[in-house]
Design an enzyme around this catalytic site. Structure first.
Site, PDB file in Angstrom:
ATOM      1  N   LYS A 111       0.834  -1.198   0.000  1.00 16.54           N
ATOM      2  CA  LYS A 111       0.000   0.000   0.000  1.00 16.54           C
ATOM      3  C   LYS A 111       0.872   1.252   0.000  1.00 16.54           C
ATOM      4  O   LYS A 111       0.690   2.143  -0.797  1.00 16.54           O
ATOM      5  CB  LYS A 111      -0.910  -0.041   1.228  1.00 16.54           C
ATOM      6  CG  LYS A 111      -1.864   1.110   1.353  1.00 16.54           C
ATOM      7  CD  LYS A 111      -2.807   0.913   2.520  1.00 16.54           C
ATOM      8  CE  LYS A 111      -3.586   2.179   2.803  1.00 16.54           C
ATOM      9  NZ  LYS A 111      -4.485   2.025   3.944  1.00 16.54           N
ATOM     10  N   GLU A 116      10.499  -4.791   4.367  1.00 15.67           N
ATOM     11  CA  GLU A 116      10.551  -6.193   3.953  1.00 15.67           C
ATOM     12  C   GLU A 116      10.179  -6.340   2.480  1.00 15.67           C
ATOM     13  O   GLU A 116      10.867  -7.027   1.707  1.00 15.67           O
ATOM     14  CB  GLU A 116       9.572  -7.047   4.779  1.00 15.67           C
ATOM     15  CG  GLU A 116       9.932  -7.201   6.242  1.00 15.67           C
ATOM     16  CD  GLU A 116       9.309  -6.141   7.118  1.00 15.67           C
ATOM     17  OE1 GLU A 116       9.054  -5.012   6.607  1.00 15.67           O
ATOM     18  OE2 GLU A 116       9.084  -6.410   8.299  1.00 15.67           O
ATOM     19  N   GLY A 124      -4.911  -2.117   5.280  1.00 15.11           N
ATOM     20  CA  GLY A 124      -4.112  -3.250   4.806  1.00 15.11           C
ATOM     21  C   GLY A 124      -4.797  -4.589   5.040  1.00 15.11           C
ATOM     22  O   GLY A 124      -4.943  -5.411   4.122  1.00 15.11           O
ATOM     23  N   ARG A 125      -5.258  -4.821   6.252  1.00  8.13           N
ATOM     24  CA  ARG A 125      -5.853  -6.129   6.576  1.00  8.13           C
ATOM     25  C   ARG A 125      -7.274  -6.277   6.018  1.00  8.13           C
ATOM     26  O   ARG A 125      -7.909  -7.306   6.218  1.00  8.13           O
ATOM     27  CB  ARG A 125      -5.810  -6.366   8.082  1.00  8.13           C
ATOM     28  CG  ARG A 125      -6.448  -5.271   8.914  1.00  8.13           C
ATOM     29  CD  ARG A 125      -6.049  -5.369  10.384  1.00  8.13           C
ATOM     30  NE  ARG A 125      -6.488  -4.254  11.180  1.00  8.13           N
ATOM     31  CZ  ARG A 125      -5.850  -3.095  11.296  1.00  8.13           C
ATOM     32  NH1 ARG A 125      -4.742  -2.899  10.624  1.00  8.13           N
ATOM     33  NH2 ARG A 125      -6.311  -2.130  12.071  1.00  8.13           N
ATOM     34  N   GLU A 130      -4.882  -7.287  15.138  1.00 10.71           N
ATOM     35  CA  GLU A 130      -4.339  -5.984  14.749  1.00 10.71           C
ATOM     36  C   GLU A 130      -5.459  -4.939  14.812  1.00 10.71           C
ATOM     37  O   GLU A 130      -5.217  -3.785  15.136  1.00 10.71           O
ATOM     38  CB  GLU A 130      -3.744  -6.051  13.336  1.00 10.71           C
ATOM     39  CG  GLU A 130      -2.865  -4.845  13.021  1.00 10.71           C
ATOM     40  CD  GLU A 130      -2.068  -5.028  11.736  1.00 10.71           C
ATOM     41  OE1 GLU A 130      -1.092  -5.787  11.747  1.00 10.71           O
ATOM     42  OE2 GLU A 130      -2.432  -4.413  10.735  1.00 10.71           O
ATOM     43  N   HIS A 177      -5.377 -33.902  17.422  1.00 10.85           N
ATOM     44  CA  HIS A 177      -4.268 -34.739  17.868  1.00 10.85           C
ATOM     45  C   HIS A 177      -3.149 -33.891  18.441  1.00 10.85           C
ATOM     46  O   HIS A 177      -2.005 -34.330  18.517  1.00 10.85           O
ATOM     47  CB  HIS A 177      -3.770 -35.605  16.716  1.00 10.85           C
ATOM     48  CG  HIS A 177      -4.859 -36.491  16.202  1.00 10.85           C
ATOM     49  ND1 HIS A 177      -5.037 -37.784  16.639  1.00 10.85           N
ATOM     50  CD2 HIS A 177      -5.869 -36.233  15.335  1.00 10.85           C
ATOM     51  CE1 HIS A 177      -6.102 -38.292  16.039  1.00 10.85           C
ATOM     52  NE2 HIS A 177      -6.619 -37.374  15.246  1.00 10.85           N
ATOM     53  N   LYS A 209       8.288  -0.899  12.628  1.00  7.25           N
ATOM     54  CA  LYS A 209       8.944  -0.429  11.394  1.00  7.25           C
ATOM     55  C   LYS A 209      10.051   0.575  11.748  1.00  7.25           C
ATOM     56  O   LYS A 209      11.115   0.578  11.151  1.00  7.25           O
ATOM     57  CB  LYS A 209       7.919   0.200  10.432  1.00  7.25           C
ATOM     58  CG  LYS A 209       6.906  -0.812   9.874  1.00  7.25           C
ATOM     59  CD  LYS A 209       5.971  -0.202   8.811  1.00  7.25           C
ATOM     60  CE  LYS A 209       4.953  -1.194   8.289  1.00  7.25           C
ATOM     61  NZ  LYS A 209       4.056  -0.718   7.248  1.00  7.25           N
TER      62      LYS A 209
HETATM   63  C1  G6Q Z   1      -2.485  -3.918   7.990  1.00  5.36           C
HETATM   64  C2  G6Q Z   1      -1.249  -3.311   8.450  1.00  5.36           C
HETATM   65  C3  G6Q Z   1       0.002  -4.002   7.970  1.00  5.36           C
HETATM   66  C4  G6Q Z   1       0.365  -3.689   6.523  1.00  5.36           C
HETATM   67  C5  G6Q Z   1       1.789  -4.141   6.267  1.00  5.36           C
HETATM   68  C6  G6Q Z   1       2.219  -3.921   4.847  1.00  5.36           C
HETATM   69  O1  G6Q Z   1      -3.586  -3.505   8.245  1.00  5.36           O
HETATM   70  O2  G6Q Z   1      -1.243  -1.962   8.170  1.00  5.36           O
HETATM   71  O3  G6Q Z   1      -0.045  -5.383   8.150  1.00  5.36           O
HETATM   72  O4  G6Q Z   1      -0.526  -4.294   5.666  1.00  5.36           O
HETATM   73  O5  G6Q Z   1       2.651  -3.488   7.148  1.00  5.36           O
HETATM   74  O6  G6Q Z   1       2.129  -2.571   4.504  1.00  5.36           O
HETATM   75  P1  G6Q Z   1       2.243  -2.118   3.013  1.00  5.36           P
HETATM   76  O7  G6Q Z   1       1.129  -2.681   2.245  1.00  5.36           O
HETATM   77  O8  G6Q Z   1       2.215  -0.624   3.053  1.00  5.36           O
HETATM   78  O9  G6Q Z   1       3.561  -2.633   2.501  1.00  5.36           O
END
Ligand code: G6Q
Length: 539
Positions: free
Chosen positions: A205, A211, A266-267, A352, A383, A503
């Site tokens: 996003k 990463e 994001g989620r 989250e 199990h 971060k």
């Molecule tokens: C989700 C969070 C988080 C995010 C990641 C990746 O709601 O904000 O999990 O999706 O940190 O972020 P980017 O999409 O900006 O790389």
């Protein structure tokens, strides 16, 4: 007013003091119709919530709590596109991602549904081109492997959806996901791939996530090393982001970027262009069917009365189990192998979103929020950790998820699978008394070990079969359940300052690992760990 001061909360506390010790055995004995009465159905999902320690009065009081906390107004505000994510001053409109083209949701003067469908159409064109082989790699070869690079919300939803809907996927296209900054993730995902047949989708996003960008650069170098031409990037990299400038800077042309908007968390983004890998795997029609399943629950959530509203009820039962019965955790147990990543996806969605300690106006919530969610597919979990759920000292409310029809019928195996689901929820609810154990002829010294207290609450969610629509409905059910719980707790379910912290912190240490002789100013533990690592590493 704080939550615990509300009359509706006090009424529930008093009610719990009165009836809290009543068992599921007693509740079932008192009402022969309980198992059919305490059920609800919407958008192809059937919920049996009878094995919760609630009665009509509990449900009435929970509904009153929801009204008292302003659920109806908050729900309307979300659907209207108000900036209900107050700490980030953003609208929360994942519901717009699955709204039909005829719907209008206006944010800042623009109809966001039209924007959504414009991007969807571009995704369809691209996905079809990759699926049909019309989209070729730089050397003219057909794309056989799609590697999605992203993390957190830009990974967990797409991975889950791909695994869940693998049955519907085009099998000559191989999808892989890279999320971890650990080089192992990238290396293992690409070790047997031919760059000439590999397409990378970089999902971020912000397009600033360490990463993802690190892995994207590794992918670029890996591709160029094999393909030997900068121009190859245009045929082997596409991006999904809200940050066009950063994408172009990376070297991905604007025409190979699929956008979304800051009102998609994001989620909550798997239905946006972040789901491009899902669409390539299962095809545009199935992707649209998944959106339709979510939309059906959105409409139900928006319009059904509180007491008849599946996500609301699900959320309120979680409040009851967590805040009144004292459960600090919850398990989600899908009896379907395709849903193996569903618990991991839900962990982010629930924890989250609702792992917050202050209300929207910055005051302590005053009660526990987000139960610790975990789970594994049945029957594997049986199990393993089910022992603790049955006979441990903690209360673990469970969501069992099952399907009446298997996508892979194999002899009587589906009956076996479902027999296990039904038997587990029954055993959890009703247990086995010392008398019953002794009557089975158990030697007296073993009786206590074989007693099952029972009285452990669970929901059972059943659907006809795992289809794209069902998956969409399931996802939306949990999203709106999370929303409901967040409203009760008065928190912002849509920010994630804890993630932002990580971060920032890593950047500082990263500098100290790279510097020749850094002055370490952490605590003595962190300083010593960094020194030990620096002196033991081989580079
Ligand atoms: C989700 C969070 C988080 C995010 C990641 C990746 O709601 O904000 O999990 O999706 O940190 O972020 P980017 O999409 O900006 O790389």
């Amino acid at each position: 007013m704080s939550l615990t001061e509300r009359a509706s909360w006090k009424a529930l506390t008093a009610h719990h003091a009165q009836v809290g010790t009543r068992t599921l055995r007693e509740l079932f004995a008192a009402d022969a119709e309980r198992g059919t009465r305490y059920t609800l159905e919407a958008a192809g999902l059937f919920l049996d919530y009878s094995k919760n320690r609630v009665d009509d009065q509990t449900l009435k009081l929970l509904s009153a709590l929801a009204e008292d906390c302003g659920l109806l107004e908050r729900r309307a505000a979300m659907f209207r596109g108000d900036a209900i994510n107050t700490t980030e001053k953003r609208a929360v409109l994942h519901i717009a991602l699955r709204a039909p083209a005829t719907q209008k949701i206006v944010v800042d003067g623009a109809n966001v549904v039209a924007d959504v469908h414009a991007v969807l159409d571009r995704m369809v064109t691209f996905a079809n081109a990759v699926r049909s082989g019309a989209w070729r790699g730089h050397s003219g070869k057909r794309i056989r492997h799609v590697v999605s690079i992203g993390i957190g919300g830009s990974d967990l939803g797409p991975v889950m959806a791909y695994e869940a809907l693998r049955h519907y996927s085009q099998r000559d296209l191989d999808l892989r996901f890279v999320s971890n900054v650990d080089g192992t993730d990238f290396k293992e995902a690409t070790r047997d791939l031919d760059a000439a047949e590999t397409l990378f989708i970089v999902c971020s996003k912000t397009f600033t996530t360490q990463e993802t960008l690190t892995n994207a650069h590794a992918a670029r170098a890996w591709s160029l090393q094999q393909l030997g031409d900068e121009k190859a990037v245009a045929r082997h990299f596409v991006a999904v982001s809200t940050h066009a400038e950063a994408v172009t800077q990376f070297g991905i042309a604007a025409e190979n970027m699929f956008g979304f908007w800051d009102w998609v968390g994001g989620r909550y983004s798997m239905d946006s262009a972040i789901g491009l890998s899902t669409m390539i795997a299962i095809g545009p029609d199935n992707f649209r069917a998944m959106l339709a399943g979510s939309h059906a629950i959105d409409e139900h959530f928006r319009s059904a009365a509180i007491g008849q509203n599946l996500p609301v009820l699900h959320g309120l039962l979680s409040i009851w189990n967590n805040n009144f019965l004292g459960a600090t955790t919850a398990a989600v147990l899908p009896y379907d192998q395709y849903l193996k990543r569903f618990p991991a996806y839900l962990q982010q969605l629930t924890m989250e979103s609702n792992g917050k300690h202050v209300t929207q106006d910055g005051k302590p919530v005053g009660v526990d929020t987000a139960p610790i969610l975990w789970g594994e597919p049945g029957t594997n979990g049986q199990h393993s950790f089910y022992q603790m759920i049955h006979q441990g000292t903690r209360l673990v409310p469970c969501d069992f998820i099952g399907f009446c029809n298997s996508l892979n019928p194999l002899g009587t195996q589906h009956d076996l699978l479902m027999a296990n689901l039904f038997a587990q929820s029954e055993a959890l609810a009703f247990g086995k008394t010392a008398g019953e154990v002794a009557a089975e002829g158990t030697v007296p010294e073993l009786v206590p070990h074989r007693v099952f207290e029972g009285n452990r609450p669970s929901n059972t969610l059943l659907a006809d079969r795992l289809t794209p629509e069902t998956l969409g409905a399931l996802v939306a059910l949990y999203e709106h359940s999370v929303f409901t719980q967040g409203v009760i707790w008065g928190i912002d379910s849509f920010d994630q300052w804890g993630v932002e912290l990580g971060k920032v912190l890593a950047k500082r240490v990263q500098g100290e690992l790279a510097a020749p002789n850094p002055e370490l100013k952490h605590d003595s533990s962190t300083n010593a760990l960094i020194r030990r690592y620096r002196s033991s590493r081989n580079h």
